[in-house]
Motif scaffolding. Sequence first.
Motif, short mmCIF file in Angstrom:
data_model
loop_
_atom_site.label_atom_id
_atom_site.label_comp_id
_atom_site.label_asym_id
_atom_site.label_seq_id
_atom_site.Cartn_x
_atom_site.Cartn_y
_atom_site.Cartn_z
N LEU A 226 27.93 35.02 43.52
CA LEU A 226 28.97 34.30 44.23
C LEU A 226 28.96 32.80 43.92
O LEU A 226 30.00 32.17 43.86
N GLU A 227 27.75 32.25 43.74
CA GLU A 227 27.69 30.81 43.49
C GLU A 227 28.34 30.43 42.16
O GLU A 227 28.68 29.26 41.94
N ASN A 228 28.54 31.39 41.29
CA ASN A 228 29.17 31.11 39.99
C ASN A 228 30.70 31.18 40.04
O ASN A 228 31.36 30.99 39.03
N LEU A 229 31.24 31.51 41.22
CA LEU A 229 32.69 31.66 41.32
C LEU A 229 33.41 30.36 41.67
O LEU A 229 34.63 30.28 41.56
N THR A 230 32.69 29.36 42.11
CA THR A 230 33.33 28.10 42.47
C THR A 230 33.89 27.43 41.23
O THR A 230 33.15 27.17 40.27
N PRO A 231 35.19 27.13 41.20
CA PRO A 231 35.77 26.48 40.02
C PRO A 231 35.18 25.10 39.81
O PRO A 231 34.70 24.45 40.76
N MET B 236 42.81 27.08 51.85
CA MET B 236 43.45 26.34 50.76
C MET B 236 42.83 24.97 50.49
O MET B 236 42.90 24.49 49.36
N LEU B 237 42.29 24.33 51.52
CA LEU B 237 41.72 23.00 51.33
C LEU B 237 40.19 22.95 51.44
O LEU B 237 39.59 21.91 51.20
N TRP B 238 39.58 24.07 51.84
CA TRP B 238 38.13 24.17 51.98
C TRP B 238 37.61 23.12 52.96
O TRP B 238 36.57 22.49 52.74
N LEU B 239 38.32 22.96 54.07
CA LEU B 239 37.92 22.02 55.11
C LEU B 239 37.59 22.80 56.39
O LEU B 239 38.19 23.84 56.65
N ASP B 240 36.67 22.28 57.17
CA ASP B 240 36.35 22.91 58.44
C ASP B 240 37.47 22.66 59.45
O ASP B 240 38.02 21.56 59.51
N ALA B 241 37.80 23.68 60.22
CA ALA B 241 38.84 23.55 61.24
C ALA B 241 38.63 24.60 62.30
O ALA B 241 38.04 25.66 62.05
N ARG C 93 41.30 29.00 44.93
CA ARG C 93 40.48 29.89 45.74
C ARG C 93 39.10 30.03 45.11
O ARG C 93 38.95 29.96 43.89
N ARG C 94 38.11 30.28 45.95
CA ARG C 94 36.75 30.51 45.48
C ARG C 94 36.43 32.00 45.42
O ARG C 94 35.90 32.49 44.42
N TYR C 95 36.76 32.73 46.48
CA TYR C 95 36.43 34.16 46.55
C TYR C 95 37.65 35.07 46.62
O TYR C 95 37.60 36.21 46.16
N MET C 96 38.72 34.59 47.23
CA MET C 96 39.88 35.44 47.47
C MET C 96 40.46 35.97 46.16
O MET C 96 40.66 35.21 45.21
N TRP C 97 40.71 37.26 46.12
CA TRP C 97 41.25 37.97 44.97
C TRP C 97 40.25 38.05 43.80
O TRP C 97 40.60 38.51 42.72
N LYS C 98 39.01 37.57 44.02
CA LYS C 98 38.04 37.56 42.93
C LYS C 98 36.86 38.51 43.17
O LYS C 98 36.21 38.92 42.22
#
Length: 348
Positions: free
Chosen positions: A3-8, A244-249, A340-345
């Motif tokens: 998983l750590e290799n999926l981050t663009p 979409m923004l990888w921000l905490d909310a 996206r980091r994980y979605m659809w991947k």
Amino acid sequence: MALENLTPSDEEIKSAPNPNYLEGDYLKGVLEMTFRDGNPLAEKLVEDIFSSREIDTVYLVGAGGSNSYIEPIKYILDKYCDLRIERINSTEFETRRPKPVNEKAVVLLTSHNGETEDTVVAARWAKTTGAVTVALTSGHESGLAKICDYLLPYSKELPGMPKTMIAYLFAAYLLKHLGNPVGTQLVRDLEAMPAKLHDIKDAERERGMELARRYKDENIYYVLSSGILSGLNYQYSICIFNEMLWLDASDIHSGEFRHGPFEVADPEMAYVFLMDNGENRKIDQRALKFTRRVTDKIITFDAGRYENVSALLSPFVIGVTWYWFAHTLSVLREHPLSVRRYMWKVDY
């Protein structure tokens, strides 16, 4: 792949597509097409279903953004009709297997591409109960469309607002069928919505962009709303900020703010208030009044600024005023909304 290799990479993120659907006449054209094509389909579908059998329950089923997009019609139908109206996550719908889902129920299932696994599984189970199943999707030949008894299609051009408009048309014609004049008025208001939204999105452009410039360095947001907008704070938190923004909310119902969440209110925290111009406004105003005593990091998106738009259509107004902020934020943070980091991947 780990998983750590999926981050663009930073370069891949920055170069990803980031279209702005509010530029020019695009939004107006898509919504006009949606109303033109969807209006007669929604009317016929409602008449076919509700004239052919006794219906006492409507279930609204979806996951993620699709789940939140149908919250406004639950609010409308709860308020103006006597049927039981329930909204539930797709996965839990299949695991919970509610007793009222039977031959007297309509199950409206929504997925943008029509292939969301959780929603397809939910549709398969609903079919076994004898309930009427309706697919609300842009995937006209999708798995969901093939399973369900009826199809309410919309264009793939724009994920959110066309889906919302078609869902609203379903609710409007159901109210009309049941003899409530709100349904007829709602259809008229929806027909006028594309032109009104075009003007509103132009009027809100500079404000939305300025808010993004002011809050571009915030890394956590609390989003509050209630009533007909209570699905949007969820959507903006998990779909825009998280996905979409990888921000905490965190999404908080305004009526729940005093029952715990206000204990973590802090001068450094950024708050977003989504407000309509209807009965629930007083709930939002109470939470807003308290928050102003703690911090000045407050963003308001207020449909009440447009008195010529029915309170029932507040989600459309908030949708465009919000999008200027979200898109500009993505540009300033160099993080396009398509990344996206994980979605659809990955399998999940």
